[in-house]
Scaffold this motif. Structure first.
Motif, PDB file in Angstrom:
ATOM      1  N   ILE A  53       1.102  -1.408  -0.194  1.00 45.00           N
ATOM      2  CA  ILE A  53      -0.481   0.073   0.067  1.00 45.00           C
ATOM      3  C   ILE A  53       0.752   1.054   0.144  1.00 45.00           C
ATOM      4  N   THR A  54       1.055   2.210  -0.971  1.00 45.29           N
ATOM      5  CA  THR A  54       1.454   3.266  -1.247  1.00 45.29           C
ATOM      6  C   THR A  54       0.633   4.312  -1.618  1.00 45.29           C
ATOM      7  N   ALA A  74       9.402   0.525  -6.858  1.00 46.63           N
ATOM      8  CA  ALA A  74      10.413  -0.679  -5.786  1.00 46.63           C
ATOM      9  C   ALA A  74       9.483  -2.234  -5.849  1.00 46.63           C
ATOM     10  N   ALA A  75       8.115  -2.205  -6.599  1.00 45.56           N
ATOM     11  CA  ALA A  75       7.491  -2.809  -6.043  1.00 45.56           C
ATOM     12  C   ALA A  75       7.352  -3.039  -7.493  1.00 45.56           C
ATOM     13  N   ILE A  76       7.237  -2.725  -8.018  1.00 44.05           N
ATOM     14  CA  ILE A  76       6.845  -3.076  -9.014  1.00 44.05           C
ATOM     15  C   ILE A  76       8.270  -3.708 -10.001  1.00 44.05           C
ATOM     16  N   GLU A  77       8.932  -3.357  -9.373  1.00 41.32           N
ATOM     17  CA  GLU A  77      10.877  -3.797 -10.402  1.00 41.32           C
ATOM     18  C   GLU A  77      10.589  -5.030  -9.619  1.00 41.32           C
ATOM     19  N   VAL A  81       2.187  -7.020  -5.782  1.00 43.90           N
ATOM     20  CA  VAL A  81       1.111  -6.166  -5.974  1.00 43.90           C
ATOM     21  C   VAL A  81       0.860  -4.963  -5.220  1.00 43.90           C
ATOM     22  N   VAL A  82       0.844  -3.787  -6.112  1.00 47.32           N
ATOM     23  CA  VAL A  82       0.369  -2.280  -5.126  1.00 47.32           C
ATOM     24  C   VAL A  82      -1.248  -2.277  -5.622  1.00 47.32           C
ATOM     25  N   SER A  83      -1.268  -0.785  -4.393  1.00 50.60           N
ATOM     26  CA  SER A  83      -2.144  -0.455  -3.960  1.00 50.60           C
ATOM     27  C   SER A  83      -2.396   0.779  -3.740  1.00 50.60           C
TER      28      SER A  83
END
Length: 315
Positions: A53-54, A74-77, A81-83
């Motif tokens: 979560i960002t 960084a999370a996508i790299e 999973v990002v929200s």
């Protein structure tokens, strides 16, 4: 007359229990650059990051193009999973899930804390410097030491029990960035240990609560009547400024000097650029006049052709 009795009720949030063994999955909650290293450390330690979560994408710099925050990049790299919605935590199966919060900047609701236990990395010796700017406030106050704490996320800001901590000296030359980075490094083994072995103890915070209010322009506006040591601390936290000929003038680097001059007067002495303060003086090292690039104080002073008429003042 008939007497009425009023009964007051106190509502206490029942938080989800903290794990006593290795977390099965992690929900990571954070936004700025300082929150990237803990996320990478958790991934490197083999934890299953169920969700990140960002903060939302924002304009960063000039132009209209928006870009993701450091944690999202960084999370996508890493293929996570990002929200952008903290309430997405409620849709997760809470079994074995632990939330890790690092510099998120938004309140986490009681409903979420009841669903998933959460811990937080905080950069101060709690309960001193609870709040938005613990590193900057510790430097500005002249503290000689601080700490990093792993705490339980509670309803009240930064008031949760301390699960692990490590002390850290504040060096005379520490900037907010250098101190924050060192605290970040100290936090990583503490975080990995708590997530790996679970929580073995929860210590309530003890001592005087001191709030670390957000840094505002008034904190950074240099008053040359004050002590040179305090002015240097303003410079060390970043973006300290004064005014010259009605224009804002940033001081990026400086050091204290024992020579005395009238407060706010600018003196070029043996290749040094000194400014009088209430006690002692401040040697300017790196500066930035309004609308100009950053440059050495010596180059700036040579271009200005300093004389006795040059003094810093109000905007």
């Amino acid at each position: 007359s008939q007497r009425r009795t009023v009964v007051s009720a106190t509502f206490v949030t029942v938080r989800a229990p903290l794990p006593r063994e290795r977390a099965k999955r992690i929900v990571y909650v954070g936004t700025p650059q300082i929150a990237v290293a803990p996320l990478r450390a958790l991934v490197a330690a083999g934890f299953d990051i169920a969700l990140v979560i960002t903060g939302v994408d924002k304009r960063r710099g000039r132009g209209s193009t928006v870009s993701p925050c450091p944690v999202k990049e960084a999370a996508i790299e890493m293929g996570l999973v990002v929200s952008h919605d903290i309430n997405d935590v409620l849709s997760l199966d809470a079994d074995g899930v632990l939330g890790v919060v690092v510099a998120f900047g938004s309140i986490i609701s009681d409903q979420i804390l009841q669903h998933v236990p959460m811990i937080n990395i905080h950069y101060s010796a709690l309960p001193r410097w609870r709040g938005a700017a613990p590193v900057e406030r510790a430097i500005l106050a002249g503290d000689s030491t601080t700490a990093v704490c792993i705490i339980r996320v509670a309803e009240q800001l930064d008031a949760g029990e301390i699960l692990a901590s490590a002390a850290c000296p504040i060096d005379d030359n520490d900037t907010a960035d250098s101190l924050r980075n060192r605290l970040g490094e100290l936090s990583l083994p503490l975080l990995i240990d708590v997530c790996t072995h679970g929580v073995s103890s929860e210590q309530p915070q003890e001592g005087e609560v001191v709030v670390a209010k957000k840094i505002v322009a008034q904190d950074l506006n240099i008053d040359w009547q004050t002590d040179a040591q305090y002015i240097l601390r303003q410079v060390r936290i970043g973006n300290a400024f004064t005014f010259l000929d009605g224009k804002r003038f940033k001081v990026h680097e400086a050091r204290v000097n024992s020579q005395t001059y009238p407060p706010a007067s600018i003196v070029q002495d043996q290749e040094r650029v000194l400014v009088g303060a209430g006690t002692g003086s401040v040697e300017l090292l790196s500066v930035q006049p309004e609308g100009k690039p950053r440059l050495s104080a010596r180059d700036w002073a040579n271009g200005l052709r300093l004389n006795q008429q040059h003094v810093f003042g109000e905007g």
